[in-house]
Design an enzyme around this catalytic site. Sequence first.
Site, PDB file in Angstrom:
ATOM      1  N   GLY A  20       0.288   3.604   9.324  1.00 17.03           N
ATOM      2  CA  GLY A  20       0.545   2.552  10.306  1.00 17.03           C
ATOM      3  C   GLY A  20       1.850   1.806  10.102  1.00 17.03           C
ATOM      4  N   ASP A  40      -2.209   0.285  -1.394  1.00 18.64           N
ATOM      5  CA  ASP A  40      -3.238   0.470  -0.361  1.00 18.64           C
ATOM      6  C   ASP A  40      -4.568   0.832  -1.031  1.00 18.64           C
ATOM      7  OD1 ASP A  40      -2.764   1.244   2.939  1.00 18.64           O
ATOM      8  OD2 ASP A  40      -4.727   1.674   2.051  1.00 18.64           O
ATOM      9  N   ASP A  64      -8.066  -2.485  -4.030  1.00 21.79           N
ATOM     10  CA  ASP A  64      -8.672  -3.319  -2.989  1.00 21.79           C
ATOM     11  C   ASP A  64      -8.077  -4.721  -3.162  1.00 21.79           C
ATOM     12  OD1 ASP A  64     -10.142  -4.978  -1.392  1.00 21.79           O
ATOM     13  OD2 ASP A  64     -12.099  -4.169  -2.013  1.00 21.79           O
ATOM     14  N   ASN A  91       1.071  -6.702   4.570  1.00 22.54           N
ATOM     15  CA  ASN A  91       0.746  -5.998   5.822  1.00 22.54           C
ATOM     16  C   ASN A  91      -0.697  -5.513   5.879  1.00 22.54           C
ATOM     17  OD1 ASN A  91       1.440  -4.083   8.203  1.00 22.54           O
ATOM     18  ND2 ASN A  91       0.754  -2.689   6.588  1.00 22.54           N
ATOM     19  N   SER A 143      -0.779 -11.803  14.157  1.00 26.49           N
ATOM     20  CA  SER A 143      -1.119 -11.009  15.352  1.00 26.49           C
ATOM     21  C   SER A 143      -0.900 -11.827  16.613  1.00 26.49           C
ATOM     22  CB  SER A 143      -2.588 -10.582  15.281  1.00 26.49           C
ATOM     23  OG  SER A 143      -2.992 -10.030  16.516  1.00 26.49           O
ATOM     24  N   TYR A 156     -11.327 -12.393  12.747  1.00 26.15           N
ATOM     25  CA  TYR A 156      -9.945 -11.883  12.653  1.00 26.15           C
ATOM     26  C   TYR A 156      -8.947 -12.958  13.070  1.00 26.15           C
ATOM     27  CZ  TYR A 156      -5.857  -8.899  13.545  1.00 26.15           C
ATOM     28  OH  TYR A 156      -4.596  -8.342  13.546  1.00 26.15           O
ATOM     29  N   LYS A 160      -6.017 -14.701  10.890  1.00 24.68           N
ATOM     30  CA  LYS A 160      -4.591 -14.613  11.247  1.00 24.68           C
ATOM     31  C   LYS A 160      -4.015 -16.008  11.547  1.00 24.68           C
ATOM     32  CE  LYS A 160      -3.863 -10.131  10.852  1.00 24.68           C
ATOM     33  NZ  LYS A 160      -3.103  -9.621   9.704  1.00 24.68           N
ATOM     34  N   PRO A 186       2.659  -8.683  15.678  1.00 28.24           N
ATOM     35  CA  PRO A 186       2.774  -7.496  16.531  1.00 28.24           C
ATOM     36  C   PRO A 186       1.798  -7.588  17.713  1.00 28.24           C
ATOM     37  CG  PRO A 186       2.087  -6.941  14.273  1.00 28.24           C
ATOM     38  CD  PRO A 186       1.875  -8.406  14.463  1.00 28.24           C
TER      39      PRO A 186
HETATM   40  N1  LIG Z   1      -2.019  -2.182  15.165  1.00 26.79           N
HETATM   41  C1  LIG Z   1      -2.257  -3.259  15.859  1.00 26.79           C
HETATM   42  O1  LIG Z   1      -2.688  -3.179  17.014  1.00 26.79           O
HETATM   43  C2  LIG Z   1      -2.001  -4.617  15.252  1.00 26.79           C
HETATM   44  C3  LIG Z   1      -1.782  -5.716  16.120  1.00 26.79           C
HETATM   45  C4  LIG Z   1      -1.532  -6.962  15.568  1.00 26.79           C
HETATM   46  C5  LIG Z   1      -1.496  -7.115  14.194  1.00 26.79           C
HETATM   47  N2  LIG Z   1      -1.705  -6.038  13.384  1.00 26.79           N
HETATM   48  C6  LIG Z   1      -1.660  -6.270  11.927  1.00 26.79           C
HETATM   49  O2  LIG Z   1      -0.708  -5.387  11.332  1.00 26.79           O
HETATM   50  C7  LIG Z   1      -1.143  -5.025  10.024  1.00 26.79           C
HETATM   51  C8  LIG Z   1      -1.135  -3.510   9.881  1.00 26.79           C
HETATM   52  O3  LIG Z   1      -1.905  -2.950  10.924  1.00 26.79           O
HETATM   53  P1  LIG Z   1      -1.963  -1.390  11.213  1.00 26.79           P
HETATM   54  O4  LIG Z   1      -2.176  -1.260  12.656  1.00 26.79           O
HETATM   55  O5  LIG Z   1      -0.859  -0.665  10.539  1.00 26.79           O
HETATM   56  O6  LIG Z   1      -3.361  -1.072  10.500  1.00 26.79           O
HETATM   57  P2  LIG Z   1      -3.896   0.285   9.878  1.00 26.79           P
HETATM   58  O7  LIG Z   1      -5.389   0.165   9.881  1.00 26.79           O
HETATM   59  O8  LIG Z   1      -3.298   1.462  10.562  1.00 26.79           O
HETATM   60  O9  LIG Z   1      -3.358   0.184   8.388  1.00 26.79           O
HETATM   61  C9  LIG Z   1      -3.806  -0.861   7.548  1.00 26.79           C
HETATM   62  C10 LIG Z   1      -3.782  -0.384   6.121  1.00 26.79           C
HETATM   63  O10 LIG Z   1      -4.317  -1.455   5.323  1.00 26.79           O
HETATM   64  C11 LIG Z   1      -5.125  -0.867   4.324  1.00 26.79           C
HETATM   65  N3  LIG Z   1      -6.132  -1.815   3.858  1.00 26.79           N
HETATM   66  C12 LIG Z   1      -7.160  -2.343   4.561  1.00 26.79           C
HETATM   67  N4  LIG Z   1      -7.914  -3.129   3.782  1.00 26.79           N
HETATM   68  C13 LIG Z   1      -7.351  -3.106   2.543  1.00 26.79           C
HETATM   69  C14 LIG Z   1      -7.672  -3.713   1.309  1.00 26.79           C
HETATM   70  N5  LIG Z   1      -8.764  -4.482   1.167  1.00 26.79           N
HETATM   71  N6  LIG Z   1      -6.879  -3.463   0.248  1.00 26.79           N
HETATM   72  C15 LIG Z   1      -5.796  -2.653   0.366  1.00 26.79           C
HETATM   73  N7  LIG Z   1      -5.431  -2.052   1.521  1.00 26.79           N
HETATM   74  C16 LIG Z   1      -6.209  -2.274   2.599  1.00 26.79           C
HETATM   75  C17 LIG Z   1      -5.769   0.327   4.998  1.00 26.79           C
HETATM   76  O11 LIG Z   1      -6.249   1.287   4.065  1.00 26.79           O
HETATM   77  C18 LIG Z   1      -4.642   0.840   5.883  1.00 26.79           C
HETATM   78  O12 LIG Z   1      -3.883   1.861   5.251  1.00 26.79           O
HETATM   79  C19 LIG Z   1      -2.522  -5.663   9.832  1.00 26.79           C
HETATM   80  O13 LIG Z   1      -2.379  -6.858   9.094  1.00 26.79           O
HETATM   81  C20 LIG Z   1      -2.983  -5.941  11.246  1.00 26.79           C
HETATM   82  O14 LIG Z   1      -3.895  -7.018  11.315  1.00 26.79           O
HETATM   83  C21 LIG Z   1      -1.954  -4.803  13.877  1.00 26.79           C
END
Ligand SMILES: NC(=O)c1ccc[n+]([C@@H]2O[C@H](COP(=O)([O-])OP(=O)(O)OC[C@H]3O[C@@H](n4cnc5c(N)ncnc54)[C@H](O)[C@@H]3O)[C@@H](O)[C@H]2O)c1
Length: 250
Positions: A20, A40, A64, A91, A143, A156, A160, A186
């Site tokens: 991501g 991660d 974690d 992130n 977010s 959530y 945030k 984002p």
């Molecule tokens: N994609 C969207 O639509 C979106 C929109 C707004 C905000 N965001 C924010 O952007 C950030 C990244 O989102 P993304 O879409 O790349 O998400 P994603 O789910 O594709 O990737 C998130 C990563 O975080 C890791 N993760 C989750 N919990 C964890 C933990 N306890 N310890 C270590 N790693 C952990 C997961 O394994 C994953 O690889 C997040 O904070 C999310 O809230 C995403």
Amino acid sequence: MNSPSTHTGRVAVVTGAAGGFGTAIATELARRGADIIAVDLNPADKTVAAVQEAGRKALALQADLTDPQQVEAITAEMLEFAGHVDILINNAGAFPFRDIWELDFAEWKRIQGINLDSQFLMAKAVMGSMRDGSWGRIVNLASNSLGLAVRDMVPYMAAKGGVIGFTRALATDLAPHGITVNAVCPTASSTPGGKDFIGDEVLEMVAGMQAIKRVGTATDIVGTVCFLSSDDSAFVTGQTIVADGGLMRV
Ligand SMILES: NC(=O)c1ccc[n+]([C@@H]2O[C@H](COP(=O)([O-])OP(=O)(O)OC[C@H]3O[C@@H](n4cnc5c(N)ncnc54)[C@H](O)[C@@H]3O)[C@@H](O)[C@H]2O)c1
């Protein structure tokens, strides 16, 4: 496209770096000259390969980030690998929809843990190293959903919203040490998490509400994160920048 050398000599920790936004951010920071520590729950092999292809050093750590003991363990490994840390991109996150009538306290706490507690624990882990170098950049992922009437996102959005408060307060406390702290919002994007938690139909619907009418991708926030983690943003701190195709207005 040639990337500018804005991060040469820096060491950046990127959380949630197995895919991501995390992979996209880590890869571009490396192209701009940073060595990367990719943290991660899952193996971040793809990210490590992309960083090495960009000619930079990379270390993948699995933890974690809601667990203080696991964060403590990887802190030692991070410092052993690089000696110091200059940049933290907080992130890692998860955005499950939860019906408020069904939501219990344990699930509320779990979602706070992933989205907010992890940012606190990681900032505490690396800010001493930044202070030692009198330079640091912390970028926290929030977010744009905070500005929207989306159902079933109480835990959530609370987390945030907490990220933005955390960002503002931490910016004040760390400014004397040359460390800036900012947040990025984002939009709903086609990352693995976006596809799992939100789904293609809603991603398209959100895109239709944006000024820029296409679904956000993992790379759409990278330029903003690079700016906030470079020298160029030295006088910018405590801010939240919305990089969402023009949906939420602040
Ligand atoms: N994609 C969207 O639509 C979106 C929109 C707004 C905000 N965001 C924010 O952007 C950030 C990244 O989102 P993304 O879409 O790349 O998400 P994603 O789910 O594709 O990737 C998130 C990563 O975080 C890791 N993760 C989750 N919990 C964890 C933990 N306890 N310890 C270590 N790693 C952990 C997961 O394994 C994953 O690889 C997040 O904070 C999310 O809230 C995403």
